[in-house]
Design an enzyme around this catalytic site. Structure first.
Site, PDB file in Angstrom:
ATOM      1  N   ALA A  72     -41.635  -3.056  -1.609  1.00 50.61           N
ATOM      2  CA  ALA A  72     -42.334  -1.817  -1.941  1.00 50.61           C
ATOM      3  C   ALA A  72     -41.399  -0.683  -2.337  1.00 50.61           C
ATOM      4  O   ALA A  72     -41.845   0.358  -2.812  1.00 50.61           O
ATOM      5  CB  ALA A  72     -43.206  -1.375  -0.763  1.00 50.61           C
ATOM      6  N   ARG A  90     -32.066   5.280  -5.866  1.00 51.91           N
ATOM      7  CA  ARG A  90     -30.659   5.318  -6.282  1.00 51.91           C
ATOM      8  C   ARG A  90     -30.431   4.561  -7.592  1.00 51.91           C
ATOM      9  O   ARG A  90     -29.390   4.730  -8.224  1.00 51.91           O
ATOM     10  CB  ARG A  90     -29.771   4.747  -5.177  1.00 51.91           C
ATOM     11  N   GLN A 138     -48.663  -1.875   0.354  1.00 48.14           N
ATOM     12  CA  GLN A 138     -48.354  -0.825   1.335  1.00 48.14           C
ATOM     13  C   GLN A 138     -48.644   0.518   0.654  1.00 48.14           C
ATOM     14  O   GLN A 138     -47.850   1.028  -0.116  1.00 48.14           O
ATOM     15  CB  GLN A 138     -46.888  -0.906   1.773  1.00 48.14           C
ATOM     16  N   THR A 151     -39.758   0.284   6.806  1.00 50.66           N
ATOM     17  CA  THR A 151     -39.775  -1.176   6.735  1.00 50.66           C
ATOM     18  C   THR A 151     -40.674  -1.794   7.802  1.00 50.66           C
ATOM     19  O   THR A 151     -41.320  -2.825   7.554  1.00 50.66           O
ATOM     20  CB  THR A 151     -38.351  -1.719   6.876  1.00 50.66           C
ATOM     21  N   ASN A 159     -26.186  -4.953  10.158  1.00 52.67           N
ATOM     22  CA  ASN A 159     -27.465  -5.626   9.980  1.00 52.67           C
ATOM     23  C   ASN A 159     -27.669  -5.973   8.506  1.00 52.67           C
ATOM     24  O   ASN A 159     -27.573  -5.110   7.635  1.00 52.67           O
ATOM     25  CB  ASN A 159     -28.585  -4.705  10.465  1.00 52.67           C
ATOM     26  N   ASN A 178     -28.933  -1.652  -4.136  1.00 46.81           N
ATOM     27  CA  ASN A 178     -29.637  -0.378  -4.086  1.00 46.81           C
ATOM     28  C   ASN A 178     -29.213   0.589  -5.180  1.00 46.81           C
ATOM     29  O   ASN A 178     -29.754   1.685  -5.269  1.00 46.81           O
ATOM     30  CB  ASN A 178     -29.423   0.283  -2.724  1.00 46.81           C
ATOM     31  N   TYR A 195     -41.964 -14.250 -42.574  1.00 44.98           N
ATOM     32  CA  TYR A 195     -42.751 -13.084 -42.155  1.00 44.98           C
ATOM     33  C   TYR A 195     -43.165 -12.277 -43.367  1.00 44.98           C
ATOM     34  O   TYR A 195     -42.329 -11.901 -44.192  1.00 44.98           O
ATOM     35  CB  TYR A 195     -41.904 -12.237 -41.201  1.00 44.98           C
ATOM     36  N   ALA A 230     -28.910 -25.328 -55.537  1.00 46.31           N
ATOM     37  CA  ALA A 230     -28.389 -24.088 -54.953  1.00 46.31           C
ATOM     38  C   ALA A 230     -28.960 -22.877 -55.675  1.00 46.31           C
ATOM     39  O   ALA A 230     -29.191 -22.896 -56.887  1.00 46.31           O
ATOM     40  CB  ALA A 230     -26.866 -24.086 -55.047  1.00 46.31           C
TER      41      ALA A 230
END
Length: 448
Positions: free
Chosen positions: A19, A24, A79, A85, A172, A228, A371, A407
């Site tokens: 979420a 940053r 959320q 978190t 962590n 981040n 195209y 050619a």
């Protein structure tokens, strides 16, 4: 959605938190959608998680339809209020099931399958929760693990940590796993009495430690560091490219200058391929055995058959399929083209929206005019045709088997099998006129 059987012997659900806006990053694109190895980082994570978990649930913010589309067919939870978190994980509590639940982060896309398997492996008696940790060179603003022996007591977020706690090197990594019933109970008990006024997922660690043991697995910064910022995205890309190159070479691929070759996460290179310097593989490339890609080529969304030769300076675009033993040479671009076995497009050509048979040669400087400004049209060339240099084929058009095109021709009509086609003005020579014109131009220049 059922995946491969879990290593725990019972159902394990992954909750991926996606979420975050990634302020940053300074981008209108959600952080989880920024690409690594040519695919959104959340897709990179999900493709690995699908090898470990029985179910995958993704928590996104409001108005993140692009993420929802990217992670399909996995379940999405929104959320609506970004309150941390812990709050995000709580939104998915009703989907935890009755086995184990692991929480992963969309901005940790480099975690490996083996490390995820260690995270969700059966826990020893008394271990309530297991988490992943690392010792980054610069711990920065990561949460710190406060431990007692081999057990984690709590995690302190950087904003709330004391100076002594900020000096802790064990950080962590964010990902954790516990029984679904325990995780649901801990999340419901979270409060937001902290510096940011948010519900921290890390606070469940202290609750788990109060009921039993909390174990950690220490992984490398290379696969656990978060993404981040743009600088961290670039660092993650470097790490991923090193992993992809090493895996390719271990599988029998020669990378002449590995550091100059860029692969996508889904690039498939077969044994005995040779990749010269400065080659870029976009998403969706498959190379057969013995393919040689020469320097400064760019391939995307294409399949190349065994023993083919590509480049140098070739560009193969999505929808291109080259059969075995084909040759694509310098400054050649192919788009949505089927090229038959042994056929060659060796020099300075553009071939788009075309089907070309086996054993056909496309001369230098030839193009398909596919195209008309509104619609794309198809060019079909048969087997064993010879298209002379500087031929323009105005689609829709068919050039048959065993044809010879002179050619410099501009083809606007079909050419039947075995025919010789000439589509150019007849050459006319004016005796002496060339010198007269040059003299006249020089005289004009002298007067000006």
């Amino acid at each position: 959605m059922s995946q491969t059987p879990s290593v725990t012997g019972h159902e394990v659900t992954a909750i991926i938190l996606a979420a975050g806006l990634g302020t940053r990053m300074k981008s209108s694109l959600p952080k989880a959608m920024h690409p690594l190895g040519g695919v959104p980082m959340i897709r990179l994570l999900i493709d690995k998680a699908a090898q470990v978990f029985d179910r995958i649930i993704v928590v996104v913010g409001p108005d993140m339809d692009d993420i929802a589309s990217c992670v399909a067919p996995h379940k999405i939870i929104v959320q609506h209020e970004r309150a941390g978190t812990g709050h995000a994980a709580r939104q998915a509590a009703a989907e935890f099931g009755g086995g184990d639940v692991a929480v992963l982060y969309a901005d940790n896309p480099l975690i490996s399958v083996p490390l995820m398997q260690q995270l969700v492996a059966p826990r020893p008696d008394g271990v309530m929760l297991r988490l992943l940790a690392m010792r980054p060179k610069d711990p920065g603003r990561y949460g710190r693990l406060v431990t007692s022996g081999d057990d984690v007591q709590r995690i302190t977020e950087w904003e709330d940590a004391t100076e002594d706690e900020r000096a802790i090197s064990l950080c962590n990594a964010g990902m954790l796993c516990a029984a679904a019933t325990d995780m649901r109970r801990w999340l419901n008990a979270l409060t937001h009495d902290n510096a940011q006024g948010e519900y921290y997922l890390t606070d469940v660690v202290e609750q788990a430690a109060g009921e039993g043991r909390v174990a950690f697995i220490e992984g490398s910064e290379a696969e656990l560091a978060g993404v981040n910022s743009r600088a961290e995205l670039a660092a993650a890309e470097r790490t991923l490219q090193e992993q992809l190159r090493a895996a390719a070479m271990a599988d029998g691929v020669t990378l002449v200058a590995p550091e100059t070759v860029f692969l996508s996460a889904d690039t498939k290179l077969s044994q005995d391929c040779v990749i010269e310097p400065h080659v870029v593989f976009g998403p969706g490339v498959r190379l057969g055995r013995g393919v040689h890609v020469r320097a400064f080529s760019h391939l995307e969304g294409c399949t190349i058959g065994d023993n083919s030769r590509i480049g140098p300076f070739a560009r193969l675009r999505p929808g291109t399929v080259c059969a075995a033993e084909t040759h694509i040479g310098n400054f050649v671009e192919l788009k949505a083209t089927q090229l038959g076995q042994g056929s060659k497009v060796n020099h300075l050509s553009y071939i788009g929206d075309a089907e070309i048979g086996a054993g056909t040669n496309i001369g230098a400087g030839s193009i398909t005019c596919n195209y008309d400004g509104v619609f794309k049209h198809k060019t079909s060339i048969g087997d064993h045709a010879f298209i002379g240099s500087n031929t323009i084929m105005v689609a829709p058009i068919r050039v048959g088997d065993a044809t010879l095109v002179a050619a410099g021709s501009v083809l606007t009509e079909n050419v039947a099998d075995t025919d010789f086609a000439v589509a150019r003005a007849r050459q006319v020579a004016k005796p002496g006129r060339g010198q007269q014109m040059q003299d006249a131009l020089k005289a004009k220049k002298e007067k000006s």
